[in-house]
Write a protein that holds these residues in place. Structure first.
Motif, PDB file in Angstrom:
ATOM      1  N   SER A 244      40.004  25.557 -19.816  1.00  0.00           N
ATOM      2  CA  SER A 244      40.316  24.754 -21.004  1.00  0.00           C
ATOM      3  C   SER A 244      41.801  24.392 -21.016  1.00  0.00           C
ATOM      4  O   SER A 244      42.177  23.292 -21.430  1.00  0.00           O
TER       5      SER A 244
ATOM      6  N   GLU B  39      43.613  23.824 -18.383  1.00  0.00           N
ATOM      7  CA  GLU B  39      43.791  22.764 -17.392  1.00  0.00           C
ATOM      8  C   GLU B  39      43.415  21.410 -17.997  1.00  0.00           C
ATOM      9  O   GLU B  39      44.090  20.405 -17.761  1.00  0.00           O
ATOM     10  N   ARG B  40      42.356  21.415 -18.808  1.00  0.00           N
ATOM     11  CA  ARG B  40      41.958  20.167 -19.479  1.00  0.00           C
ATOM     12  C   ARG B  40      43.049  19.698 -20.441  1.00  0.00           C
ATOM     13  O   ARG B  40      43.366  18.526 -20.518  1.00  0.00           O
TER      14      ARG B  40
ATOM     15  N   GLY C  53      46.592  18.988 -18.295  1.00  0.00           N
ATOM     16  CA  GLY C  53      46.582  18.006 -17.213  1.00  0.00           C
ATOM     17  C   GLY C  53      47.459  18.469 -16.060  1.00  0.00           C
ATOM     18  O   GLY C  53      47.451  19.653 -15.704  1.00  0.00           O
TER      19      GLY C  53
END
Ligand SMILES: [Zn+2]
Length: 341
Positions: free
Chosen positions: A127, A129-130, A133
């Protein structure tokens, strides 16, 4: 947690360094984690005692700086007793697994809600990483798993004995995140507020609220501020970055700014859903916040330190804050918010 990409492509130098140290007059020592290769973004606070504690450790990507900083202060591998995490956002807690391996006697102290996410961090990493970015890899890095036996999951009112009569009390202070805890130090009377009071980097004129996804909750955040005020702390230490003095005025300012910030966002949100094309609410709220709160730095400071605004955007950017508030308004409108208390 943040999310806005700062302008430009360079995230600064992330070559390992030794965390610079600042000693405050109450004995608290700040180690600058050099998050993202930048100065004074995220602090770890070291409390010396028979059983020393480090409050916050910063992300995994910069944890080698903190380990080197502790070593430079004379800490042998067995010397650190506690790593206390106010919450599990990666800019506070991401390095805890690696730090626990470097200091094998240290117990990682975190809310009992957060502990399972550090034991099996795959979801937390995915999550993050989402949300982050490309910054995920460059600035934060993956949190590595922490064995259950190395962690102490805490609830409101739990105390840690640092020895020599010094205790830390953990105060459940949700709002910024639902698993957030503040730390009250019996010896100094100081509170370490993580992100629950907001952020104020060097050169900023005001405390900026930190209202990110996924579970920002306005009433909970205000109740947490009231709880700190009841304690009449000697000082409030922000993870981003350092003490805000005097503490009673800082807490009053944090409340006032949070109310203004949320009200500004809400009227922009209502305006957007009443008349604008669907799907533009986030941009409209973020732009309204940016416009309303555009001048949060002393001009002389920005002239001396052109990276100042980039650092705050990295940590607590308008879009990330708007997204947290939007989600809160939507859940409130849908009647799916968890009540406070
Ligand atoms: Zn946070």
């Amino acid at each position: 947690m943040s999310g806005d990409a700062p302008s430009g492509t360079s995230q600064g130098d992330v070559t390992p360094a030794t965390s610079p140290v600042e000693r405050y007059d109450d004995g608290v020592i700040a180690l600058d984690t050099l998050t993202g290769g930048m100065h004074t973004v995220t602090a770890g606070f070291l409390l010396t005692a028979p059983r020393p504690a480090l409050i916050e450790c910063g992300p995994a990507r910069s944890i080698r700086n903190v380990i080197a900083g502790l070593q430079a202060l004379g800490f042998a591998p067995d010397d650190l007793a506690y790593v206390v995490l106010t919450h599990i956002h990666l800019d506070h807690a991401g390095g805890a697994g690696d730090l626990a391996r470097a200091f094998p006697n240290a117990t990682v102290v975190v809310s009992d809600v957060g502990a399972p996410h550090l034991h099996e961090p795959e979801r937390l990493n995915a999550s993050s990483e989402r949300v982050y970015g490309p910054l995920y890899d460059r600035v934060y890095g993956a949190c590595t798993p922490i064995e259950r036996e190395r962690m102490l999951g805490v609830v409101d009112g739990d105390r840690l004995d640092l020895g020599g009569g010094r205790e830390l009390e953990l105060l459940y202070t949700p709002g910024h995140a639902k698993h957030h805890v503040g730390v009250h130090d019996s010896e100094t009377g100081a509170i370490f507020s993580g992100d629950s009071v907001g952020v104020k980097l060097p050169g900023m004129t005001h405390i900026r609220p930190a209202t990110p996804p996924a579970d920002f909750h306005l009433e909970a955040a205000l109740a947490s501020l009231a709880r700190y005020r009841e304690r009449a702390p000697s000082r409030v230490y922000l993870a981003h970055y350092g003490p805000v003095d005097p503490p009673d005025e800082a807490l009053a300012e944090a409340e006032e700014r949070l109310r203004l910030w949320a009200a500004t966002a809400e009227s922009a949100y209502r305006h957007a859903i009443a008349g604008g094309p669907t799907g533009t609410e986030l941009d409209h709220v973020a732009e309204t916040l940016r416009h309303r709160f555009a001048t949060e730095f002393e001009p002389e400071h920005v002239a001396d330190d052109p990276d100042a605004e980039r650092r705050i955007e990295l940590l607590s950017g308008y879009t990330s804050n708007a997204a947290g508030l939007l989600r809160y308004f939507q859940r409130r409108d849908a009647g799916t918010l968890t009540p406070v208390g």
